[in-house]
Design a protein around this motif. Structure first.
Motif, PDB file in Angstrom:
ATOM      1  N   MET A 204       4.100   8.696  36.934  1.00  0.00           N
ATOM      2  CA  MET A 204       3.800   9.280  38.249  1.00  0.00           C
ATOM      3  C   MET A 204       2.837   8.365  38.996  1.00  0.00           C
ATOM      4  N   ILE A 205       3.161   8.063  40.229  1.00  0.00           N
ATOM      5  CA  ILE A 205       2.336   7.171  41.034  1.00  0.00           C
ATOM      6  C   ILE A 205       1.256   7.974  41.740  1.00  0.00           C
ATOM      7  N   ALA A 206       0.000   7.539  41.594  1.00  0.00           N
ATOM      8  CA  ALA A 206      -1.117   8.231  42.229  1.00  0.00           C
ATOM      9  C   ALA A 206      -1.025   8.074  43.746  1.00  0.00           C
ATOM     10  N   PRO A 207      -1.360   9.133  44.482  1.00  0.00           N
ATOM     11  CA  PRO A 207      -1.301   9.033  45.945  1.00  0.00           C
ATOM     12  C   PRO A 207      -2.323   8.042  46.476  1.00  0.00           C
ATOM     13  N   VAL A 208      -1.970   7.411  47.583  1.00  0.00           N
ATOM     14  CA  VAL A 208      -2.884   6.461  48.214  1.00  0.00           C
ATOM     15  C   VAL A 208      -3.989   7.242  48.920  1.00  0.00           C
ATOM     16  N   GLN A 209      -5.226   6.822  48.689  1.00  0.00           N
ATOM     17  CA  GLN A 209      -6.386   7.504  49.276  1.00  0.00           C
ATOM     18  C   GLN A 209      -6.789   6.822  50.581  1.00  0.00           C
ATOM     19  N   LEU A 210      -7.061   7.617  51.606  1.00  0.00           N
ATOM     20  CA  LEU A 210      -7.451   7.091  52.915  1.00  0.00           C
ATOM     21  C   LEU A 210      -8.971   7.001  53.012  1.00  0.00           C
ATOM     22  N   VAL A 211      -9.471   5.826  53.440  1.00  0.00           N
ATOM     23  CA  VAL A 211     -10.898   5.639  53.689  1.00  0.00           C
ATOM     24  C   VAL A 211     -11.083   5.112  55.117  1.00  0.00           C
ATOM     25  N   ASP A 212     -12.322   5.065  55.537  1.00  0.00           N
ATOM     26  CA  ASP A 212     -12.589   4.618  56.909  1.00  0.00           C
ATOM     27  C   ASP A 212     -12.388   3.124  57.089  1.00  0.00           C
ATOM     28  N   LEU A 213     -12.825   2.328  56.097  1.00  0.00           N
ATOM     29  CA  LEU A 213     -12.864   0.877  56.283  1.00  0.00           C
ATOM     30  C   LEU A 213     -12.653   0.166  54.954  1.00  0.00           C
ATOM     31  N   ILE A 214     -11.861  -0.862  54.983  1.00  0.00           N
ATOM     32  CA  ILE A 214     -11.729  -1.778  53.844  1.00  0.00           C
ATOM     33  C   ILE A 214     -12.091  -3.179  54.325  1.00  0.00           C
ATOM     34  N   ILE A 215     -13.058  -3.790  53.661  1.00  0.00           N
ATOM     35  CA  ILE A 215     -13.480  -5.161  53.965  1.00  0.00           C
ATOM     36  C   ILE A 215     -13.042  -6.039  52.804  1.00  0.00           C
ATOM     37  N   GLU A 216     -12.192  -6.993  53.071  1.00  0.00           N
ATOM     38  CA  GLU A 216     -11.764  -7.961  52.055  1.00  0.00           C
ATOM     39  C   GLU A 216     -12.483  -9.279  52.311  1.00  0.00           C
ATOM     40  N   ALA A 217     -13.115  -9.831  51.285  1.00  0.00           N
ATOM     41  CA  ALA A 217     -13.898 -11.051  51.462  1.00  0.00           C
ATOM     42  C   ALA A 217     -13.571 -12.069  50.387  1.00  0.00           C
ATOM     43  N   ARG A 218     -13.697 -13.345  50.765  1.00  0.00           N
ATOM     44  CA  ARG A 218     -13.489 -14.435  49.796  1.00  0.00           C
ATOM     45  C   ARG A 218     -14.474 -14.308  48.639  1.00  0.00           C
ATOM     46  N   TRP A 219     -15.745 -14.008  48.986  1.00  0.00           N
ATOM     47  CA  TRP A 219     -16.752 -13.777  47.955  1.00  0.00           C
ATOM     48  C   TRP A 219     -17.537 -12.516  48.304  1.00  0.00           C
ATOM     49  N   VAL A 220     -17.852 -11.720  47.318  1.00  0.00           N
ATOM     50  CA  VAL A 220     -18.767 -10.588  47.472  1.00  0.00           C
ATOM     51  C   VAL A 220     -19.901 -10.790  46.480  1.00  0.00           C
ATOM     52  N   VAL A 221     -21.133 -10.765  46.998  1.00  0.00           N
ATOM     53  CA  VAL A 221     -22.320 -10.890  46.140  1.00  0.00           C
ATOM     54  C   VAL A 221     -23.045  -9.550  46.187  1.00  0.00           C
ATOM     55  N   PRO A 222     -22.873  -8.711  45.152  1.00  0.00           N
ATOM     56  CA  PRO A 222     -23.437  -7.361  45.222  1.00  0.00           C
ATOM     57  C   PRO A 222     -24.946  -7.297  45.033  1.00  0.00           C
ATOM     58  N   VAL A 223     -25.552  -8.352  44.481  1.00  0.00           N
ATOM     59  CA  VAL A 223     -26.985  -8.449  44.165  1.00  0.00           C
ATOM     60  C   VAL A 223     -27.344  -7.664  42.904  1.00  0.00           C
ATOM     61  N   ASP A 224     -26.790  -6.502  42.755  1.00  0.00           N
ATOM     62  CA  ASP A 224     -26.956  -5.734  41.523  1.00  0.00           C
ATOM     63  C   ASP A 224     -25.568  -5.386  41.011  1.00  0.00           C
ATOM     64  N   PRO A 225     -25.193  -5.901  39.814  1.00  0.00           N
ATOM     65  CA  PRO A 225     -25.973  -6.646  38.822  1.00  0.00           C
ATOM     66  C   PRO A 225     -26.359  -8.048  39.308  1.00  0.00           C
ATOM     67  N   ALA A 226     -27.448  -8.539  38.741  1.00  0.00           N
ATOM     68  CA  ALA A 226     -27.991  -9.837  39.142  1.00  0.00           C
ATOM     69  C   ALA A 226     -27.054 -10.967  38.757  1.00  0.00           C
ATOM     70  N   GLY A 227     -26.972 -11.971  39.639  1.00  0.00           N
ATOM     71  CA  GLY A 227     -26.245 -13.200  39.320  1.00  0.00           C
ATOM     72  C   GLY A 227     -24.742 -13.118  39.452  1.00  0.00           C
ATOM     73  N   VAL A 228     -24.209 -11.990  39.899  1.00  0.00           N
ATOM     74  CA  VAL A 228     -22.759 -11.801  39.955  1.00  0.00           C
ATOM     75  C   VAL A 228     -22.216 -12.272  41.309  1.00  0.00           C
ATOM     76  N   VAL A 229     -21.109 -13.022  41.258  1.00  0.00           N
ATOM     77  CA  VAL A 229     -20.346 -13.381  42.451  1.00  0.00           C
ATOM     78  C   VAL A 229     -18.899 -12.968  42.195  1.00  0.00           C
ATOM     79  N   LEU A 230     -18.369 -12.103  43.038  1.00  0.00           N
ATOM     80  CA  LEU A 230     -17.002 -11.613  42.888  1.00  0.00           C
ATOM     81  C   LEU A 230     -16.102 -12.318  43.887  1.00  0.00           C
ATOM     82  N   GLU A 231     -14.977 -12.818  43.410  1.00  0.00           N
ATOM     83  CA  GLU A 231     -14.034 -13.515  44.286  1.00  0.00           C
ATOM     84  C   GLU A 231     -12.879 -12.601  44.660  1.00  0.00           C
TER      85      GLU A 231
END
Length: 441
Positions: free
Chosen positions: A1-28
């Motif tokens: 069974m396929i889960a329904p798609v959830q609607l949100v206000d905004l999706i931001i897609e970025a080349r890199w995301v640096v969350p700061v916490d956890p420390a030292g993490v860079v997400l591509e």
């Protein structure tokens, strides 16, 4: 069974995301999902596309997405005094130029207009929250609210009269009234802001402490900024300012020590033991020749550090990216160690460190699920920034505020493609020129 798609206000897609916490993490190639002004998910772009749809999308293919920057110390309204009396020592600058100009011109309108100008500058530089200290805090709060920026409004206290209040009791009473009136504003918080050891008596500091404990507010104060401040304290009180604060019971996790330039080893230990925070303002310290704070030593002792610009009259720009670069470089020179402070640690100071000092770390300072969507996107698609091996290194050592492309506060876009979305920049420039004509010596 396929889960329904959830609607949100905004999706931001970025080349890199640096969350700061956890420390030292860079997400591509990750996506940040925002709903009702808060971060609801942080996950790979493919997973986001499979599980969510959005009312609005933002694709940032050549960008680093970071938490909004937190300016831990400024006097926002002093933007109207930018460049008024440059290249002077601190006390000459204050006593002979700034204080006389303030005595003549500072009013509720001055503070409102100057803060509007500062908010525009800060938003364009990726700053989503600032900690203020100035007269007429209600006017500053109204300007911040109109600008859509998050602000910690300092409830200033000094022992001398001004156009705002007559004495420390009057300052504090008026400040608490502002806080009570605006307590439910979602983007506003408050600090008690005794100006400095040399402008506030023991009695007034005692009242500040009592109020801080009663209403659970941070205490934001200039401390150990100059050698003269310390020498004057030794003559007047027979002790250095930090020792005086210790005896008065002011050293605690609620204390934000602004500048903290001239510290001995025992004083660093005291700040660490009591859980105090430091607001480091390197540009202002250099411009006023106040000195270079021992940031590597403070950091090594586990003291929480945030970054501040100070006011535009002593900097002369409200640019936390510049403060990040200076923080790293000066810490290396002061300590004699190139590895004293790294780029990730400086980014922490400019975001979560400042939030923690203000008691706001549960709400802002990192890209974490449940926190407010205070976000800053910085473009690295510039010949002066190519190539980019390490986006966090670029944030600290290479980019400038001109590379800030988008800024959101509580999920609402405030800067898009480098331009303010709502503020009228032409109108603000005209407003500044009107004040210049009044103030011009």
């Amino acid at each position: 069974m396929i889960a329904p798609v959830q609607l949100v206000d905004l999706i931001i897609e970025a080349r890199w995301v640096v969350p700061v916490d956890p420390a030292g993490v860079v997400l591509e190639n990750h996506a940040v999902l925002v709903n009702d002004g808060r971060i609801t998910a942080l996950l790979p772009q493919e997973a986001a596309a499979a599980r969510f749809s959005a009312r609005s999308y933002k694709r940032l293919d050549q960008h680093v997405l970071i938490p909004g920057l937190v300016n831990l110390h400024t006097h926002a309204a002093m933007s109207l005094l930018r460049g008024l009396a440059d290249d002077l020592p601190l006390m000459a600058w204050l006593q002979q130029h700034i204080w006389p100009a303030e005595a003549q011109h500072v009013s509720e309108q001055f503070v409102h207009d100057g803060t509007l100008l500062a908010c525009a500058e800060m938003l364009r530089a990726g700053i989503t929250c600032f900690n203020d200290m100035y007269f007429f805090p209600g006017a500053a709060a109204e300007a911040a609210r109109a600008s859509g920026i998050r602000a910690a409004i300092g409830l200033i206290a000094v022992d001398f009269p001004s156009s705002y209040a007559t004495d420390a009791d009057d300052y504090l009473a008026k400040g608490i009234a502002v806080r009570d009136r605006l307590l439910d504003e979602p983007l506003l918080s408050f600090c008690l802001a005794p100006h400095a050891p040399y402008t506030v008596s023991d009695r007034s500091l005692g009242k500040v402490l009592t109020l801080a404990e009663q209403v659970e507010l941070p205490i934001h104060v200039h401390l150990h900024e100059t050698v003269q401040e310390i020498d004057d304290s030794l003559k007047r009180f027979g002790m250095r300012p930090i020792e005086r604060f210790r005896r008065l019971g002011l050293l605690s996790p609620a204390l934000i020590a602004v500048h903290a330039v001239h510290l001995d080893a025992c004083e660093i230990e005291l700040l660490a033991r009591h859980g105090c925070s430091v607001a480091h303002c390197p540009s202002s310290n250099l411009k006023l020749a106040s000195g270079i704070a021992p940031i590597a030593e403070l950091f090594g002792k586990g003291i929480n550090i945030g970054l501040g610009t100070d006011g535009a009259a002593s900097n002369n720009r409200l640019d936390l990216l510049q403060e990040m670069r200076l923080t790293a470089l000066l810490a290396k020179e002061k300590s004699g160690r190139a590895d004293a402070i790294n780029a990730h640690q400086v980014l922490y100071m400019a975001t979560l460190g400042g939030a923690r000092a203000l008691g706001l770390e549960a709400n802002i300072g990192s890209i974490s699920v449940g926190k407010a969507a205070d976000l800053c996107a910085i473009s690295v698609n510039d010949v002066a920034l190519a190539p980019c091996y390490d986006p966090v290194s670029h944030l600290t050592y290479a980019v400038g505020r001109e590379h800030v492309s988008e800024v959101w506060v509580a999920g609402r876009i405030r800067v898009e493609n480098g331009q303010l979305v709502e503020n009228n920049e032409t109108g603000l420039i005209k407003l500044a020129l009107l004040w210049q004509n009044k103030i011009r010596p």
